[in-house]
Design an enzyme around this catalytic site. Structure first.
Site, PDB file in Angstrom:
ATOM      1  N   SER A   1      49.026  41.468  19.762  1.00  0.00           N
ATOM      2  CA  SER A   1      48.852  40.415  18.755  1.00  0.00           C
ATOM      3  C   SER A   1      47.429  40.034  18.393  1.00  0.00           C
ATOM      4  CB  SER A   1      49.600  39.160  19.184  1.00  0.00           C
ATOM      5  OG  SER A   1      50.964  39.339  18.970  1.00  0.00           O
TER       6      SER A   1
ATOM      7  N   SER B   1      51.124  38.699  16.369  1.00  0.00           N
ATOM      8  CA  SER B   1      51.464  37.344  16.021  1.00  0.00           C
ATOM      9  C   SER B   1      50.258  36.480  15.613  1.00  0.00           C
ATOM     10  CB  SER B   1      52.168  36.684  17.206  1.00  0.00           C
ATOM     11  OG  SER B   1      51.291  36.598  18.326  1.00  0.00           O
TER      12      SER B   1
ATOM     13  N   LYS C   1      44.029  29.877  17.269  1.00  0.00           N
ATOM     14  CA  LYS C   1      45.459  30.133  17.117  1.00  0.00           C
ATOM     15  C   LYS C   1      46.209  28.911  17.621  1.00  0.00           C
ATOM     16  CE  LYS C   1      48.911  33.697  18.391  1.00  0.00           C
ATOM     17  NZ  LYS C   1      49.127  34.951  19.156  1.00  0.00           N
TER      18      LYS C   1
END
Ligand code: GLN
Length: 486
Positions: A175, A151, A76
């Site tokens: 997330s 997210s 990420k």
């Protein structure tokens, strides 16, 4: 090959059936074919990946392979990667190239992984749909008109689409689990403190926790074993020895006491999701688990409490982006005040600004007691609900999300509707507990996640239960058919 598990790739690498360079090339070519439809990446690091793959192959040949040597993986874009841009999905950090690696990144690198790139995410991890990224929305591979969740949406899409077998993510209020659920893959959010936060761009420091996303619980165990462990450079890191999370996967689940919270099945839950979760619970009961009705009475308050505490912490964490130290700086500032205001006006997107405003308001002298202190008191009540429940049950189960993936744009103009999607995940972060999501079926053609919530530091137990579930189900093996490349 593209949908192979980490475990099977490791077996193939060990047996010499293929090299890391070969599989890395395969993933990179699949990415170049389909990434245009999904927008899962912010940065691709193809050349570095091939170098790392060749190095991993050499190490293996020399008998010096780490636990994950040669396994392609994505991070990420919230994790600092030395020499590779780390944008956090924001214009503010569009030009930021960190001089060091996050602990998660360096530990995985030591284990031998090959980094294919950095994945798209909601700006500063604020969101549930990966639509608030400065780099545009990521699309769900099961339906490219739908959101992938957020997210960590880019990371979930990479695994679901077969761009890589594994990814890292972070979970402040859901997330990891929510995009895993909406994309039909597995993901675990460890106990707060289990994985180092060093080098992970801070959103809400008392809630943020890193974890893996992968196809199977077994793969999550392999990855978490490499990621977790005490880090003296993170003052909130838990002082616990490294653990082999793969060791207990085969334990039988008969006699397991599963708590079913009434509040997770009340109005607001999609009936299709409810049916999928009820079926999974029945299957556990058929295999000797004991279902126990429980109550987590403060569940509804987790949304308002979280959406005061997380913005409050975000407003202080994000004060460092001032145009002076690093990141974006506006053009030709007239004076210092203009530098600050225009840098922040131009560098942050709408959702981030909303959170800074809410957080600053909640922390201001006149409102602190009414909002921030009250939210912290509610946080304690939510934690006590879980502590109480775990005096009687081994694990808590329910849906990960109230709805399957929604269409792009459907909730973008209604922040409260978006926040309510987090109802089943936020309380776990407020309490600091570990939880995971595993694929459990489909609803309107889109994947559904079963959530497993464990007691503090019970990641091994969660992974064991999830692995057992994946022995009698094949939901984790279902893969989307990507539209032909244009
Ligand atoms: N959806 C939640 C939020 O917007 C959680 C995000 C996260 O876990 N990073 O804050």
């Amino acid at each position: 090959m593209q949908h192979a598990s980490v475990a099977s790739l490791l077996a193939g690498l060990r047996a010499g059936e293929f090299s890391s360079e070969e599989i890395t090339c395969d993933y990179l070519s699949r990415i170049s074919e389909h990434e245009g439809q999904l927008n899962a990446f912010i940065t691709l690091t193809s050349e570095q990946a091939l170098e790392q793959a060749r190095a991993a192959d050499q190490q293996r040949a020399a008998g010096q392979a780490g636990a994950l040597a040669g396994i392609p993986l994505v991070h990420k874009d919230i994790f600092c990667t030395s020499g590779t841009r780390t944008s956090c999905g924001s214009r503010m950090l569009d030009n930021f190239v960190p001089p060091y690696d996050a602990t998660v990144v360096s530990r995985l690198r030591q284990a031998g992984v090959v980094m294919l790139g950095k994945t798209n995410m909601d700006e500063f991890a604020m969101g549930s749909s990966t639509e608030s990224s400065y780099y545009g929305a990521t699309r769900n591979p099961w339906d490219t008109e739908s959101v992938p969740g957020g997210s960590s949406g880019g990371s979930a899409v990479v695994v679901a689409a077969g761009f890589a077998p594994a990814a890292t993510g972070t979970d402040t209020g859901g997330s990891i689990r929510q995009p895993a659920a909406l994309c039909g893959i597995s993901g675990i959010k460890p106990t707060y403190g289990r994985v180092s936060r060093l080098g992970m761009v801070a959103f809400a420091s008392s809630l943020d926790q890193a974890g893996p996303l992968a196809r199977t619980a077994q793969d999550c165990a392999l990855l978490l074993s490499a990621m977790a462990g005490y880090d003296p450079a993170d003052s909130t890191s838990a002082q616990r020895d490294a653990e082999d999370f793969s060791a207990g996967l085969e334990q039988a689940i008969s006699g397991l006491k599963i708590g079913i919270p009434a509040e997770y099945f009340s109005a607001g839950l999609d009936s299709g999701i409810a049916a999928v979760i009820q079926t999974s619970l029945k299957e556990f009961a058929q295999r000797g688990a004991i279902l126990v009705d429980i109550s987590l009475p403060h569940t509804a308050l987790s949304v308002p409490a979280y959406y005061v505490i997380a913005p409050a912490e975000a407003s202080t964490n994000l004060s460092r982006y001032d145009g002076v130290r690093y990141g974006y700086r506006c053009e030709d500032p007239a004076d210092l005040h203009d530098l600050y205001t225009r840098t922040r006006e131009e560098g942050f997107g709408a959702e981030v600004k909303r959170r800074i405003l809410v957080g600053t308001y909640a922390l201001s002298a006149g409102y602190y007691d009414a909002y921030y202190r009250k939210a912290q008191q509610i946080r304690r009540l939510i934690q006590q609900d879980f502590v109480q429940a775990f005096t009687d049950v081994d694990v808590i189960m329910g849906p990960t999300t109230p709805h399957p993936a929604w269409k792009l744009g459907a909730k973008s103009n209604d922040p409260v509707a978006m926040y309510l999607e987090d109802i089943y995940t936020l309380g776990i972060n407020l309490a600091g507990l570990p939880a995971m999501s595993v694929p459990a079926g489909f609803c309107s053609g889109m994947p559904v996640g079963l959530q497993l919530i464990g007691n503090y530091f019970a990641e091994s137990k969660l992974l064991n239960i999830a692995h057992q579930y994946q022995q009698w189900t094949d939901w984790h093996q279902r893969t989307p058919t990507l539209p032909a490349a244009a």
